[in-house]
Design a protein around this motif. Structure first.
Motif, PDB file in Angstrom:
ATOM      1  N   GLY A  55      47.561  24.196  39.133  1.00 36.68           N
ATOM      2  CA  GLY A  55      47.855  23.850  37.746  1.00 36.68           C
ATOM      3  C   GLY A  55      49.039  24.605  37.176  1.00 36.68           C
ATOM      4  N   PRO A  56      48.975  25.938  37.139  1.00 40.23           N
ATOM      5  CA  PRO A  56      50.119  26.715  36.650  1.00 40.23           C
ATOM      6  C   PRO A  56      51.368  26.513  37.501  1.00 40.23           C
ATOM      7  CG  PRO A  56      48.132  28.046  36.703  1.00 40.23           C
ATOM      8  CD  PRO A  56      47.809  26.781  37.425  1.00 40.23           C
ATOM      9  N   ASN A  92      43.372  25.570  31.597  1.00 40.89           N
ATOM     10  CA  ASN A  92      44.069  24.705  32.547  1.00 40.89           C
ATOM     11  C   ASN A  92      43.312  23.409  32.836  1.00 40.89           C
ATOM     12  OD1 ASN A  92      45.828  26.837  32.625  1.00 40.89           O
ATOM     13  ND2 ASN A  92      45.260  27.516  34.677  1.00 40.89           N
ATOM     14  N   LYS A 140      44.649  19.361  32.266  1.00 46.39           N
ATOM     15  CA  LYS A 140      45.046  18.796  33.562  1.00 46.39           C
ATOM     16  C   LYS A 140      45.772  17.464  33.435  1.00 46.39           C
ATOM     17  CE  LYS A 140      40.481  16.720  34.499  1.00 46.39           C
ATOM     18  NZ  LYS A 140      40.892  15.322  34.403  1.00 46.39           N
ATOM     19  N   MET A 161      47.339  24.468  27.703  1.00 46.64           N
ATOM     20  CA  MET A 161      46.804  25.429  28.676  1.00 46.64           C
ATOM     21  C   MET A 161      46.412  26.727  27.981  1.00 46.64           C
ATOM     22  SD  MET A 161      49.577  24.749  31.710  1.00 46.64           S
ATOM     23  CE  MET A 161      49.014  26.034  32.841  1.00 46.64           C
ATOM     24  N   ASN A 176      51.635  30.860  28.372  1.00 52.49           N
ATOM     25  CA  ASN A 176      52.372  29.816  29.082  1.00 52.49           C
ATOM     26  C   ASN A 176      53.483  29.242  28.203  1.00 52.49           C
ATOM     27  OD1 ASN A 176      50.983  29.361  31.787  1.00 52.49           O
ATOM     28  ND2 ASN A 176      49.235  29.249  30.389  1.00 52.49           N
TER      29      ASN A 176
END
Length: 402
Positions: A258-259, A329, A333, A324, A76
């Motif tokens: 999330g992503p 994830n 958060k 992440m 990420n």
């Protein structure tokens, strides 16, 4: 934390930036002309650009390492500056097969889909052959609370029958959109409100799927993908189309969002950076009251504030992406919620200042600023409104310091 870009990241950033500047920007006018002729068809020039990007290996960059063969092998954190570059153009993300809502849907299928679902739907999405949509939001309920969803998914023998009304279903207007991931209730009376929902795969050509109309955002129809109102009228699909199993819909939605949220933030930083650079160029070129705009104190303050705000949001995005990668994830958060609030508001501020120094042209079709502003404003609602993220973050903080 070390947010210095590795040599690998630097090289990829340069490749993406060069592709955008040399391949995409020169044909953006052609893209608009072809789109005007057939608003819901993918313009031919887009297919040409996608073939070039794939040939250069600039493809599916968004999928993190844990997705194995489906992934480009980036974390990420490594993807963040690439998404930022893509965010500087209104069409670049799709060129690299990194555009929402397909990115989120591909992650759902890669993470939760069975082998048959992956073969039938994930693989053509990864190849860029088809497009998809995610059908959750409904006009009759507060969809920011996903437990309110009213669409029914009822088991009938070997099938599921779906009835409901959705709207602002991004991507569903496009004629190449072949699959919908639909969220509805299979067990509406379950006392646990978070296991009432399920997600099911619905081909768009299934009888009973009715694309009613495109929903606009500040007057933009966002063709060719659009945002559709969709009615499901006794839509029947095989039981094998359920994803992960009954009662897992809320779980899947949380895993998907999330992503997706942080990807939007990455792109928004790119849009804000593009707006900033247009603003900085403008104030050096325009004369007001006998001197360049850049000599005005208020203009200099706007430049300084914008630079500070972009850098703050960029660093928070990188921190969230790093968390992440290192912790997952779920652990990240709170940081994801923070940047989902910060990035759209930051972008709105910067883009608004850029519009102001451009004068009338800032709200015209001659710059991307008005469309950027529309996009940023809608993201204060999409994937959860600011208030929901702040409510959940505040609850966590209150418990933490109780």
């Amino acid at each position: 934390m070390d947010f210095q870009y590795t040599d690998k990241m630097k090289e990829l950033v340069l490749q993406v930036r060069e592709f955008i500047n040399t391949e995409i920007r020169p044909v953006e006018a052609r893209f608009r002309d072809e789109l005007a002729a057939n608003p819901w068809e993918t313009p031919p020039v887009m297919d040409e650009l996608k073939a070039k990007a794939r040939a250069k290996g600039l493809w599916n960059l968004f999928l993190p390492k844990e997705y194995g063969d489906y992934s480009a092998g980036l974390s990420n954190l490594e993807y963040a500056p690439l998404a930022e570059e893509m965010g500087r153009s209104l069409i670049a993300s799709e060129v690299f097969n990194c555009a929402a809502p397909d990115t989120g849907n591909m992650e759902v299928l890669a993470k939760y889909g069975n082998e048959q679902q992956k073969q039938q739907w994930l693989e053509p999405l990864l190849e860029g052959k088809i497009r998809s949509a995610f059908a959750m939001t409904e006009p009759e309920v507060a969809s920011s609370d996903a437990t309110n969803i009213e669409t029914r998914i009822e088991r009938d023998g070997d099938d599921y029958v779906i009835n409901g009304r959705k709207f602002y279903i991004s991507g569903a207007m496009r004629k190449s959109c072949e699959i919908l991931i639909v969220m509805g209730k299979t067990d509406p009376d379950n006392p646990n409100r978070h296991v009432q929902q399920s997600q099911v795969l619905v081909p768009t050509n299934t009888p009973g799927v009715k694309i009613v109309r495109p929903m606009k955002v500040f007057g933009y129809d966002d063709a060719p993908e659009g945002h559709a109102e969709v009615i499901f009228d006794n839509v029947r699909v095989p039981k094998e189309n359920i994803i992960l199993g009954e009662g897992r819909g809320f779980e899947i939605a949380q895993g998907r969002l999330g992503p997706g949220r942080i990807h939007h933030c990455m792109r928004l930083i790119g849009a804000a950076q593009e707006a900033f650079e247009l603003m900085a160029k403008r104030v050096n070129e325009r004369q007001v009251f006998g001197q360049p705009m850049s000599k005005q104190g208020s203009v200099r303050e706007d430049l300084a504030k914008s630079w500070c705000e972009i850098e703050q949001a960029r660093l928070l995005t990188l921190k969230a992406a790093d968390m992440m990668d290192r912790e997952g994830n779920k652990v990240a958060k709170d940081l994801i919620a923070m940047i989902k609030v910060v990035a759209p508001n930051m972008a709105l501020n910067v883009i608004d200042r850029a519009i102001q120094v451009h004068g009338a042209v800032g709200v015209s079709q001659d710059t991307p600023l008005a469309h950027f502003f529309s996009y940023a404003r809608s993201l204060r609602l999409a994937d959860g409104p600011d208030q929901v993220h702040m409510m959940q973050l505040g609850r966590t903080l209150a418990k933490q310091f109780a």
